[in-house]
Scaffold this motif. Structure first.
Motif, PDB file in Angstrom:
ATOM      1  N   GLN A  43     -43.515 -27.855  -4.901  1.00 13.45           N
ATOM      2  CA  GLN A  43     -42.346 -27.761  -5.784  1.00 13.45           C
ATOM      3  C   GLN A  43     -41.204 -28.648  -5.298  1.00 13.45           C
ATOM      4  O   GLN A  43     -40.309 -28.982  -6.070  1.00 13.45           O
ATOM      5  N   ARG A  44     -41.252 -29.077  -4.026  1.00 10.42           N
ATOM      6  CA  ARG A  44     -40.231 -30.006  -3.531  1.00 10.42           C
ATOM      7  C   ARG A  44     -40.278 -31.339  -4.282  1.00 10.42           C
ATOM      8  O   ARG A  44     -39.345 -32.140  -4.205  1.00 10.42           O
ATOM      9  N   LEU A  45     -41.376 -31.600  -4.994  1.00 11.77           N
ATOM     10  CA  LEU A  45     -41.515 -32.838  -5.765  1.00 11.77           C
ATOM     11  C   LEU A  45     -40.864 -32.752  -7.140  1.00 11.77           C
ATOM     12  O   LEU A  45     -40.993 -33.689  -7.932  1.00 11.77           O
ATOM     13  N   TRP A  46     -40.144 -31.680  -7.431  1.00 10.09           N
ATOM     14  CA  TRP A  46     -39.727 -31.451  -8.819  1.00 10.09           C
ATOM     15  C   TRP A  46     -38.826 -32.555  -9.357  1.00 10.09           C
ATOM     16  O   TRP A  46     -38.962 -32.960 -10.525  1.00 10.09           O
ATOM     17  N   ARG A  47     -37.926 -33.063  -8.559  1.00 10.12           N
ATOM     18  CA  ARG A  47     -37.055 -34.144  -9.070  1.00 10.12           C
ATOM     19  C   ARG A  47     -37.877 -35.382  -9.400  1.00 10.12           C
ATOM     20  O   ARG A  47     -37.650 -36.025 -10.437  1.00 10.12           O
ATOM     21  N   ALA A  48     -38.813 -35.720  -8.523  1.00  9.30           N
ATOM     22  CA  ALA A  48     -39.676 -36.870  -8.779  1.00  9.30           C
ATOM     23  C   ALA A  48     -40.541 -36.631 -10.014  1.00  9.30           C
ATOM     24  O   ALA A  48     -40.758 -37.542 -10.824  1.00  9.30           O
ATOM     25  N   ASP A  49     -41.038 -35.397 -10.171  1.00 10.62           N
ATOM     26  CA  ASP A  49     -41.880 -35.079 -11.327  1.00 10.62           C
ATOM     27  C   ASP A  49     -41.098 -35.238 -12.631  1.00 10.62           C
ATOM     28  O   ASP A  49     -41.603 -35.813 -13.599  1.00 10.62           O
ATOM     29  N   ILE A  50     -39.879 -34.763 -12.641  1.00 10.88           N
ATOM     30  CA  ILE A  50     -39.057 -34.875 -13.858  1.00 10.88           C
ATOM     31  C   ILE A  50     -38.673 -36.332 -14.109  1.00 10.88           C
ATOM     32  O   ILE A  50     -38.732 -36.811 -15.252  1.00 10.88           O
ATOM     33  N   GLY A  88     -31.508 -22.138  -8.968  1.00 12.77           N
ATOM     34  CA  GLY A  88     -32.414 -21.166  -8.379  1.00 12.77           C
ATOM     35  C   GLY A  88     -32.939 -20.144  -9.361  1.00 12.77           C
ATOM     36  O   GLY A  88     -33.416 -19.070  -8.963  1.00 12.77           O
ATOM     37  N   ARG A  89     -32.905 -20.465 -10.657  1.00 10.44           N
ATOM     38  CA  ARG A  89     -33.336 -19.521 -11.693  1.00 10.44           C
ATOM     39  C   ARG A  89     -34.703 -19.860 -12.275  1.00 10.44           C
ATOM     40  O   ARG A  89     -35.198 -19.157 -13.155  1.00 10.44           O
ATOM     41  N   PHE A  90     -35.328 -20.926 -11.792  1.00 12.65           N
ATOM     42  CA  PHE A  90     -36.630 -21.327 -12.339  1.00 12.65           C
ATOM     43  C   PHE A  90     -37.715 -20.400 -11.797  1.00 12.65           C
ATOM     44  O   PHE A  90     -37.770 -20.119 -10.599  1.00 12.65           O
ATOM     45  N   ASP A  91     -38.572 -19.927 -12.678  1.00 17.37           N
ATOM     46  CA  ASP A  91     -39.632 -18.983 -12.307  1.00 17.37           C
ATOM     47  C   ASP A  91     -40.912 -19.755 -11.991  1.00 17.37           C
ATOM     48  O   ASP A  91     -41.692 -20.095 -12.887  1.00 17.37           O
ATOM     49  N   TRP A  92     -41.119 -20.037 -10.699  1.00 20.94           N
ATOM     50  CA  TRP A  92     -42.332 -20.738 -10.280  1.00 20.94           C
ATOM     51  C   TRP A  92     -43.506 -19.777 -10.323  1.00 20.94           C
ATOM     52  O   TRP A  92     -43.464 -18.723  -9.691  1.00 20.94           O
ATOM     53  N   LYS A  93     -44.562 -20.115 -11.045  1.00 22.72           N
ATOM     54  CA  LYS A  93     -45.692 -19.218 -11.269  1.00 22.72           C
ATOM     55  C   LYS A  93     -46.936 -19.703 -10.534  1.00 22.72           C
ATOM     56  O   LYS A  93     -47.368 -20.842 -10.710  1.00 22.72           O
ATOM     57  N   HIS A 100     -46.440 -29.623 -11.463  1.00 24.80           N
ATOM     58  CA  HIS A 100     -46.574 -30.309 -12.750  1.00 24.80           C
ATOM     59  C   HIS A 100     -46.771 -29.323 -13.896  1.00 24.80           C
ATOM     60  O   HIS A 100     -46.069 -29.378 -14.914  1.00 24.80           O
ATOM     61  N   LEU A 101     -47.733 -28.412 -13.734  1.00 24.63           N
ATOM     62  CA  LEU A 101     -48.009 -27.456 -14.805  1.00 24.63           C
ATOM     63  C   LEU A 101     -46.873 -26.471 -14.985  1.00 24.63           C
ATOM     64  O   LEU A 101     -46.596 -26.031 -16.107  1.00 24.63           O
ATOM     65  N   ASN A 102     -46.197 -26.108 -13.903  1.00 23.23           N
ATOM     66  CA  ASN A 102     -45.049 -25.211 -14.037  1.00 23.23           C
ATOM     67  C   ASN A 102     -43.957 -25.837 -14.889  1.00 23.23           C
ATOM     68  O   ASN A 102     -43.406 -25.188 -15.789  1.00 23.23           O
ATOM     69  N   ILE A 103     -43.642 -27.094 -14.613  1.00 19.60           N
ATOM     70  CA  ILE A 103     -42.582 -27.759 -15.376  1.00 19.60           C
ATOM     71  C   ILE A 103     -43.031 -28.008 -16.803  1.00 19.60           C
ATOM     72  O   ILE A 103     -42.266 -27.777 -17.759  1.00 19.60           O
ATOM     73  N   GLU A 104     -44.266 -28.438 -16.993  1.00 15.05           N
ATOM     74  CA  GLU A 104     -44.752 -28.717 -18.347  1.00 15.05           C
ATOM     75  C   GLU A 104     -44.818 -27.444 -19.191  1.00 15.05           C
ATOM     76  O   GLU A 104     -44.475 -27.450 -20.373  1.00 15.05           O
ATOM     77  N   ALA A 105     -45.250 -26.332 -18.582  1.00 16.99           N
ATOM     78  CA  ALA A 105     -45.315 -25.069 -19.319  1.00 16.99           C
ATOM     79  C   ALA A 105     -43.921 -24.605 -19.730  1.00 16.99           C
ATOM     80  O   ALA A 105     -43.716 -24.128 -20.858  1.00 16.99           O
ATOM     81  N   ARG A 106     -42.967 -24.727 -18.829  1.00 15.86           N
ATOM     82  CA  ARG A 106     -41.597 -24.332 -19.166  1.00 15.86           C
ATOM     83  C   ARG A 106     -41.024 -25.251 -20.239  1.00 15.86           C
ATOM     84  O   ARG A 106     -40.324 -24.785 -21.159  1.00 15.86           O
ATOM     85  N   LEU A 107     -41.327 -26.534 -20.155  1.00 18.06           N
ATOM     86  CA  LEU A 107     -40.861 -27.470 -21.176  1.00 18.06           C
ATOM     87  C   LEU A 107     -41.408 -27.085 -22.546  1.00 18.06           C
ATOM     88  O   LEU A 107     -40.676 -27.102 -23.548  1.00 18.06           O
ATOM     89  N   ARG A 124     -52.936 -35.238 -14.291  1.00 20.61           N
ATOM     90  CA  ARG A 124     -52.257 -34.780 -13.077  1.00 20.61           C
ATOM     91  C   ARG A 124     -52.608 -35.662 -11.884  1.00 20.61           C
ATOM     92  O   ARG A 124     -51.859 -35.715 -10.912  1.00 20.61           O
ATOM     93  N   ASN A 125     -53.729 -36.380 -11.959  1.00 23.08           N
ATOM     94  CA  ASN A 125     -54.110 -37.249 -10.842  1.00 23.08           C
ATOM     95  C   ASN A 125     -53.136 -38.399 -10.661  1.00 23.08           C
ATOM     96  O   ASN A 125     -52.670 -38.675  -9.546  1.00 23.08           O
ATOM     97  N   ASP A 126     -52.824 -39.108 -11.741  1.00 22.15           N
ATOM     98  CA  ASP A 126     -51.858 -40.206 -11.594  1.00 22.15           C
ATOM     99  C   ASP A 126     -50.434 -39.680 -11.545  1.00 22.15           C
ATOM    100  O   ASP A 126     -49.544 -40.324 -10.983  1.00 22.15           O
ATOM    101  N   GLN A 127     -50.228 -38.480 -12.072  1.00 22.40           N
ATOM    102  CA  GLN A 127     -48.894 -37.890 -12.032  1.00 22.40           C
ATOM    103  C   GLN A 127     -48.500 -37.523 -10.603  1.00 22.40           C
ATOM    104  O   GLN A 127     -47.404 -37.848 -10.144  1.00 22.40           O
ATOM    105  N   VAL A 128     -49.407 -36.867  -9.873  1.00 15.66           N
ATOM    106  CA  VAL A 128     -49.055 -36.479  -8.503  1.00 15.66           C
ATOM    107  C   VAL A 128     -48.944 -37.705  -7.607  1.00 15.66           C
ATOM    108  O   VAL A 128     -48.090 -37.756  -6.713  1.00 15.66           O
ATOM    109  N   ALA A 129     -49.796 -38.712  -7.846  1.00 12.30           N
ATOM    110  CA  ALA A 129     -49.692 -39.930  -7.040  1.00 12.30           C
ATOM    111  C   ALA A 129     -48.325 -40.585  -7.244  1.00 12.30           C
ATOM    112  O   ALA A 129     -47.724 -41.112  -6.298  1.00 12.30           O
TER     113      ALA A 129
END
Length: 338
Positions: A43-50, A88-93, A100-107, A124-129
């Motif tokens: 989840q530390r990658l969240w800024r990069a993921d967005i 700090g209100r995001f519900d990580w599941k 990736h899936l947490n952010i996409e599901a919330r979106l 998700r393979n090229d997304q995480v890379a």
């Protein structure tokens, strides 16, 4: 008439968040779910993921692959998600496996089908890379600043000690007198090389794998160069198989970081030696030392000792990454989650 199956349907599986559920007749074991999930450390990658997702969405809209209305909804939804995570209100599941899936599901919850269209033309393979490269680029920039500050601190101490003489050693035997400033500036040279190595690694980190999809690219007319430019990256990965599976850049970074820690460890070793009462070259301020519960005459150099010790962790991570990669066939493998 056959007995009714107690297994969940594909639709039920899909509703639980499994993006790969089409061929499965039972849900994942809770033990396997916990073992394979990465969300609580990636989840530390969240800024990069967005950031990567916004650049991808902008390109999809520019290419006419998604509607401008979808792009606008994605931008608005990502702004809301950013605010939630920062507060700090995001519900990580755990059920959603990774960042990736947490952010996409919330979106998708926030903006509907537009959120699902964001994943067009990527995996998700090229997304995480991409995420790891963006995150690591930021960490390298932080380390660059810290190395520069460390060099300046050493220069400032050296400037005050040009005329301070101490013995120079070879084989840890007294050899020739040297200026304390000259001795400290040797470390400035080491950290300058470390800084240069980090910048060299950064160039190979700063390449875009997005568009490689799972391993063989996509038939969608993506403009990968546009995404690279948006993300301020220096180019795109030329081979999709390599793009999703390459972690050379991480190994290079770990090697450069190991050299930084090697130099920190050498300096720390000298501080420990110099502070010893038998040598007595330096005094370390009380606020940077500790005492003994039964020997009040002692003042211990815990900070340089710990810095010296932490070098083992960084070198260990380098060996771990090399071992992780050496047996992997093309293309992406789950090992890389490590």
């Amino acid at each position: 008439m056959p007995a009714a199956s107690s297994s969940p349907s594909h639709d039920q599986l899909a509703s639980k968040g499994e993006a790969w559920s089409a061929l499965f007749s039972e849900p994942m074991s809770d033990l396997v779910k916990r073992y394979t999930a990465s969300v609580f450390f990636d989840q530390r990658l969240w800024r990069a993921d967005i950031a990567g997702s916004l650049a991808h969405a902008e390109m999809l809209a520019a290419q006419g692959i998604i509607a401008q209305e979808d792009h606008a909804a994605i931008v608005k939804g990502m702004a809301s998600i950013t605010a939630e995570i920062e507060a700090g209100r995001f519900d990580w599941k755990l059920d959603l496996e990774d960042v990736h899936l947490n952010i996409e599901a919330r979106l998708t919850q926030l903006v509907g089908d537009a959120g699902k269209r964001l994943h067009t033309g990527r995996s998700r393979n090229d997304q995480v890379a991409t995420d790891v490269r963006l995150w690591l680029r930021g960490e390298i920039d932080l380390i660059h600043g810290l190395l520069r500050a460390l060099q300046w601190a050493l220069v400032e101490v050296a400037e005050r000690n040009v005329d301070t003489i101490l013995p120079g050693f070879t084989h840890l035997q007294v050899a020739q007198p040297v200026s304390f400033a000259h001795h400290l500036l040797a470390y400035v040279e080491m950290f300058a090389r470390d800084e240069a190595r980090m910048q060299d690694v950064r160039r190979r980190v700063n390449v875009l794998p997005l568009g490689s999809a799972a391993l063989a690219g996509t038939t969608y007319p993506l403009d990968r160069e546009r995404v690279a430019k948006t993300l301020d990256m220096e180019g795109v990965c030329q081979n999709s198989l390599d793009g999703v599976s390459d972690r050379d850049f991480a190994i290079e970074f770990a090697a450069a970081a190991s050299l930084v820690m090697l130099h920190i460890s050498r300096l720390s070793e000298e501080l420990v030696l110099w502070m010893n009462q038998s040598v007595g070259f330096i005094r370390i301020a009380d606020r940077f030392t500790t005492g003994s519960s039964i020997m009040p005459q002692k003042k211990n150099p815990d900070v340089p000792e710990l810095a010296r010790g932490k070098s083992g962790r960084v070198v260990g991570h380098l060996m771990g990454l090399i071992t992780l990669m050496k047996g992997q066939p093309l293309a992406y493998n789950k090992d890389n989650q490590e």
